[in-house]
Design a protein around this motif. Structure first.
Motif, short mmCIF file in Angstrom:
data_model
loop_
_atom_site.label_atom_id
_atom_site.label_comp_id
_atom_site.label_asym_id
_atom_site.label_seq_id
_atom_site.Cartn_x
_atom_site.Cartn_y
_atom_site.Cartn_z
N CYS A 120 0.85 -1.19 0.00
CA CYS A 120 0.00 0.00 0.00
C CYS A 120 0.89 1.24 0.00
CB CYS A 120 -0.93 -0.01 1.20
SG CYS A 120 -2.29 1.19 1.07
N PHE A 121 1.70 1.40 -1.06
CA PHE A 121 2.54 2.59 -1.17
C PHE A 121 1.68 3.83 -1.40
CE2 PHE A 121 5.57 -0.77 -2.67
CZ PHE A 121 6.40 -0.71 -1.56
N LEU A 122 0.87 3.79 -2.47
CA LEU A 122 -0.09 4.85 -2.72
C LEU A 122 -1.52 4.36 -2.58
CD1 LEU A 122 1.52 6.58 -5.84
CD2 LEU A 122 1.74 7.25 -3.44
N ARG A 123 -1.71 3.07 -2.80
CA ARG A 123 -3.04 2.44 -2.76
C ARG A 123 -2.83 0.94 -2.62
NH1 ARG A 123 -5.29 4.01 -8.36
NH2 ARG A 123 -7.23 3.36 -7.36
N PRO A 124 -3.85 0.16 -2.30
CA PRO A 124 -3.69 -1.29 -2.24
C PRO A 124 -3.36 -1.89 -3.61
CG PRO A 124 -5.61 -0.61 -0.98
CD PRO A 124 -5.17 0.60 -1.77
N VAL A 125 -2.30 -2.68 -3.65
CA VAL A 125 -1.87 -3.39 -4.84
C VAL A 125 -1.43 -4.80 -4.43
CG1 VAL A 125 -0.09 -3.53 -6.65
CG2 VAL A 125 -1.13 -1.32 -6.10
N ILE A 126 -1.82 -5.79 -5.21
CA ILE A 126 -1.33 -7.17 -5.04
C ILE A 126 -0.72 -7.60 -6.35
CG2 ILE A 126 -1.97 -9.59 -4.71
CD1 ILE A 126 -4.22 -8.65 -2.86
N GLY A 127 0.47 -8.21 -6.29
CA GLY A 127 1.09 -8.69 -7.52
C GLY A 127 2.29 -9.57 -7.25
N GLU A 282 -13.19 -8.21 -8.84
CA GLU A 282 -13.52 -8.93 -7.60
C GLU A 282 -12.41 -8.79 -6.56
OE1 GLU A 282 -14.32 -12.96 -8.70
OE2 GLU A 282 -15.46 -12.36 -10.47
N GLY A 283 -11.30 -8.15 -6.96
CA GLY A 283 -10.19 -7.98 -6.04
C GLY A 283 -9.49 -9.25 -5.66
N ARG A 284 -9.43 -10.21 -6.58
CA ARG A 284 -8.78 -11.48 -6.24
C ARG A 284 -7.94 -12.01 -7.40
NH1 ARG A 284 -12.27 -16.21 -7.49
NH2 ARG A 284 -14.18 -15.46 -8.48
N VAL A 285 -6.98 -12.82 -7.05
CA VAL A 285 -6.09 -13.47 -8.01
C VAL A 285 -5.86 -14.90 -7.54
CG1 VAL A 285 -4.05 -12.56 -6.80
CG2 VAL A 285 -3.82 -13.44 -9.14
N THR A 286 -5.78 -15.81 -8.51
CA THR A 286 -5.44 -17.20 -8.20
C THR A 286 -4.21 -17.58 -8.99
OG1 THR A 286 -7.79 -17.71 -7.89
CG2 THR A 286 -6.26 -19.57 -8.07
N GLY A 291 -2.08 -29.25 -10.68
CA GLY A 291 -2.53 -29.93 -9.47
C GLY A 291 -2.61 -29.07 -8.23
N GLU A 292 -2.37 -27.76 -8.33
CA GLU A 292 -2.35 -26.92 -7.13
C GLU A 292 -2.72 -25.49 -7.50
OE1 GLU A 292 0.67 -25.82 -3.41
OE2 GLU A 292 1.33 -27.13 -5.04
N SER A 293 -3.34 -24.79 -6.54
CA SER A 293 -3.68 -23.38 -6.75
C SER A 293 -3.60 -22.65 -5.41
CB SER A 293 -5.08 -23.23 -7.36
OG SER A 293 -6.07 -23.70 -6.46
N TRP A 294 -3.51 -21.31 -5.50
CA TRP A 294 -3.38 -20.47 -4.30
C TRP A 294 -4.06 -19.16 -4.59
CZ3 TRP A 294 2.01 -18.80 -1.92
CH2 TRP A 294 1.82 -18.39 -0.60
N GLN A 295 -5.14 -18.87 -3.86
CA GLN A 295 -5.89 -17.63 -4.08
C GLN A 295 -5.52 -16.59 -3.05
OE1 GLN A 295 -10.14 -17.62 -5.40
NE2 GLN A 295 -10.52 -16.53 -3.49
N GLN A 296 -5.42 -15.34 -3.52
CA GLN A 296 -5.21 -14.20 -2.65
C GLN A 296 -6.18 -13.10 -3.07
OE1 GLN A 296 -3.41 -14.27 -0.07
NE2 GLN A 296 -1.68 -15.64 -0.37
N SER A 297 -6.50 -12.22 -2.13
CA SER A 297 -7.44 -11.14 -2.44
C SER A 297 -7.19 -9.96 -1.51
CB SER A 297 -8.89 -11.61 -2.29
OG SER A 297 -9.19 -11.87 -0.92
#
Length: 316
Positions: A120-127, A282-286, A291-297
């Motif tokens: 959250c430097f200037l705003r919420p970011v996920i990457g 939706e504010g989410r990424v998978t 055979g595997e996954s990981w979701q974040q939001s």
């Protein structure tokens, strides 16, 4: 010996003030500083890239100063401008649709940081972070998402790495149109392709040191731009084959986990390291692996780690 596994970590760093980012970055510094150009190691070169950053990305100057102070290493500020880095290339495939961005990221495992970062430097970011605070792909709280691929050409010039450009666009823009407009004033050091999506629009833009930002025919990209692809490049990278395949598949995660989009290890040790499916509205990424996954939001970001292992046998 080629690396047969990769640890992916999810970390929260906030605005970089509380030491969490520094705790992550300092152990990587010895490796990172080797990526500085010779010019970037000089006082004159450091001044030049500092001025470039302050001119083109003024909104991020407080974050740059904060992180450089936290890192507290000679050359840290020049490195973090991402305007004095040795050129690099990544072999990736991506496609956008309004509200959806899907990409495969290909590289030797040891050259990928593997850090999913909530900031959250200037705003919420996920990457997916790279080079300490640049982004390979990501989304912001306004519903904008972006990912990058190498443009497939060897041109190089003064300008920023595409990683900090992706970060800057997500920190300062709400829409695709706004981001494309910002791109027109940002010097980029190496030919790259950016795919951008928001709730209403999806585009791919070709950028580079020798071309103006150019909108691609559709919101897809592999590792070439508008120039012809040589037989040698196609044989090595299958860039046209992958582009045709992703156009046919659309935003189908299952197709991204199969050849030719999913790439097993090549002669250089590069392979598909992860698949990312961003749904920024939706504010989410998978993140996916076979055979595997990981979701974040934004609503439920969970720090932790995942170890992805690859078969030691040579794939067919």
């Amino acid at each position: 010996m080629r690396q047969q596994h990769k640890i992916f970590r999810a970390i929260e760093i906030g605005d970089g003030r509380d030491g969490r980012w520094a705790s992550y970055a300092r152990p990587l510094w010895q490796e990172m500083e080797g990526l500085l150009t010779d010019e970037g190691r000089t006082g004159r070169g450091a001044d030049r890239v500092r001025t470039l950053f302050r001119t083109h990305m003024p909104e991020l100057v407080p974050a740059l100063d904060r992180l450089a102070g936290q890192l507290d290493r000679p050359g840290a500020e020049a490195f973090l401008t991402h305007a004095a880095l040795r050129p690099f290339s990544r072999s990736c495939t991506q496609i956008g649709r309004p509200g959806s961005l899907l990409r495969n990221y290909d590289l030797p495992p040891e050259q990928c940081e593997g850090a999913i970062v909530s900031s959250c430097f200037l705003r919420p970011v996920i990457g997916m972070q790279d080079m300490l605070w640049g982004l390979l792909d990501g989304m912001n709280d306004a519903g904008l998402a972006v990912s990058l691929t190498w443009g497939g050409r060897s041109a190089y010039g003064p300008g920023f790495s595409i990683l900090i450009v992706a970060r800057y666009l997500l920190e300062t823009c709400d829409t695709v149109d706004e981001a494309v407009d910002r791109l027109r004033s940002l010097p980029v050091a190496v030919p790259q392709n950016l795919t951008l999506v928001d709730p209403a629009k999806a585009v791919t833009v070709y950028v580079g040191p020798d071309i103006p930002p150019t909108t691609a025919p559709d919101a897809c990209a592999a590792n070439h731009q508008h120039l012809p692809v040589t037989d040698e490049q196609e044989q090595a990278m299958q860039t046209q084959e992958r582009l045709h395949a992703i156009r046919a598949a659309g935003t189908d995660v299952a197709a991204m986990l199969r050849p030719p989009l999913y790439r097993t290890v090549d002669e250089q040790g590069s392979r598909t390291l992860y698949t990312a499916h961003y749904r920024p509205t939706e504010g989410r990424v998978t993140y996916y692996w076979p055979g595997e996954s990981w979701q974040q939001s934004f609503g439920d970001f969970t720090p932790g780690s995942r170890t992805v292992a690859w078969d030691r046998a040579a794939p067919a």
